[in-house]
Design an enzyme around this catalytic site. Sequence first.
Site, PDB file in Angstrom:
ATOM      1  N   LYS A 107      32.211  43.830 -14.632  1.00 22.07           N
ATOM      2  CA  LYS A 107      31.028  43.694 -13.631  1.00 22.07           C
ATOM      3  C   LYS A 107      31.802  43.439 -12.277  1.00 22.07           C
ATOM      4  CE  LYS A 107      27.245  42.497 -16.368  1.00 22.07           C
ATOM      5  NZ  LYS A 107      27.762  42.111 -17.639  1.00 22.07           N
TER       6      LYS A 107
HETATM    7  C1  LIG Z   1      27.265  42.929 -18.677  1.00 29.13           C
HETATM    8  C2  LIG Z   1      28.060  42.954 -20.156  1.00 29.13           C
HETATM    9  C3  LIG Z   1      27.913  43.975 -20.897  1.00 29.13           C
HETATM   10  C4  LIG Z   1      26.587  44.866 -21.002  1.00 29.13           C
HETATM   11  O1  LIG Z   1      26.703  45.848 -19.593  1.00 29.13           O
HETATM   12  P1  LIG Z   1      25.342  46.497 -19.383  1.00 29.13           P
HETATM   13  O2  LIG Z   1      25.556  47.290 -18.234  1.00 29.13           O
HETATM   14  O3  LIG Z   1      24.397  45.384 -18.914  1.00 29.13           O
HETATM   15  O4  LIG Z   1      24.692  47.129 -20.446  1.00 29.13           O
HETATM   16  C5  LIG Z   1      28.709  44.156 -21.848  1.00 29.13           C
HETATM   17  N1  LIG Z   1      29.906  43.499 -21.985  1.00 29.13           N
HETATM   18  C6  LIG Z   1      30.220  42.418 -21.222  1.00 29.13           C
HETATM   19  C7  LIG Z   1      31.270  41.524 -21.266  1.00 29.13           C
HETATM   20  C8  LIG Z   1      29.392  42.219 -19.889  1.00 29.13           C
HETATM   21  O5  LIG Z   1      29.663  41.072 -19.157  1.00 29.13           O
END
Ligand SMILES: *Cc1c(COP(=O)(O)O)cnc(C)c1O
Length: 433
Positions: A107
Amino acid sequence: MMYYSTNKQAPVVNLQEAVIKGLASDKGLYMPKKISIFPDSFFEKIEEMTFQEIAYEVASAFFGEDIEAPVLQNIVYDTLNFDTPLVPVSDSIYSLELFHGPTLAFKDVGARFMARLLGYFTKKQGIRDVNVLVATSGDTGSAVANGFLGVEGIHVYVLYPKGKVSPIQECQFTTLGRNITSLEIDGTFDDCQALVKSAFLDKDLNGKLKLTSANSINVARFLPQSFYYFNAYSQLRRLGITKDLVVCVPSGNFGNLTAGLIARKMGLPVKRFIAANNKNDVFLQYLLTGFYRPKPSVQTLANAMDVGDPSNFVRILDLYHHNHETITQVISGFSCPDESIRETVRLCYESTGYLLDPHGACGYLALLENLLPGETGIFLETAHPAKFKDTIEAIIQKTVEIPERLQVFMKGEKQSIELGKDFEGFKSFLIQD
Ligand SMILES: *Cc1c(COP(=O)(O)O)cnc(C)c1O
């Protein structure tokens, strides 16, 4: 570029408005009006390009009409000062490591990009006191808080479910201070997300405060995630692999997968996607039955995917004109219970030496079980295993080293404010703060 709402009941808006508003006034999510298709020549030379160069080309296709080229290039290059290496794990399966940014999870890319873009727009317009609200089940809060830390004129409120994020995740947003406030909500992630959504729809509150979201509902956060699908393909081409590519995305709110689907619409040659879920598998149920039935989320080892009503589901419906058949042709689903996560982390580590995190484990197992002969699989390794130190150590019975970057957070002092899950309490807190 203009953006329309998935509910089609709100006016189209430009990029600046879509980024500052977050959610459309009809509660829909913004989508780009046009998705450009890259010519074959772009893909033929993509293996000669760096991650930053590739990302800048992709960013220009989305944002080039709205931001001057040198500014956009700066934002892209500044956001992506780390790589996303493609690491072979087992026969025909590669891990795309997205955890080399500041908070060691994927993210970081979207959060940093959004912080820089929003900072640019607010400065240009002389807007001050923008409040970013973000609900987190773990990693969003840390990525957004660190992305926005010190950005002038913007204050970030991180809402997280009390006792439901790991201590290592928690310290990455609760110890920052400055323009970051952490709110510990007595409820689940879905409650946090509901509070944020209600805040955006509350006329009175929006009359008093400038609010925006940094969840993957914001186009500035989810669209940049398409960059690394292109970067993965570039790295595969360097290995001489150009076709029958299957990309498996560990999914919670489905922002990441949606960005991948958009990359495919831009011409990226991905044969198909797999959405890997933990026990929270409403998307898999949708694929199997054609009916979408959101449910309260349950807690799992892969807690960043504990989502019972994924917000980007409507974007997927929109991309494929609500056609269930087309969606099932492009995406298949997978559900990975905690037992399988443990088993997969252990077996993968013992047989290959590669250490998965609980989210990547869902993705890896989905590929092991679904990849067909001749296909090449890539799963997105969405977080560094050390972010889930206790879980992983209990599984492999070995100590997991914590990278220096995480240790710095752990030395900080936790500052958070406890709140209930009722909207009125949250609202009066925001107004007073
Ligand atoms: C946010 C997150 C996800 C999921 O991603 P989305 O875009 O919400 O589907 C998967 N793995 C980790 C480690 C995350 O932080």
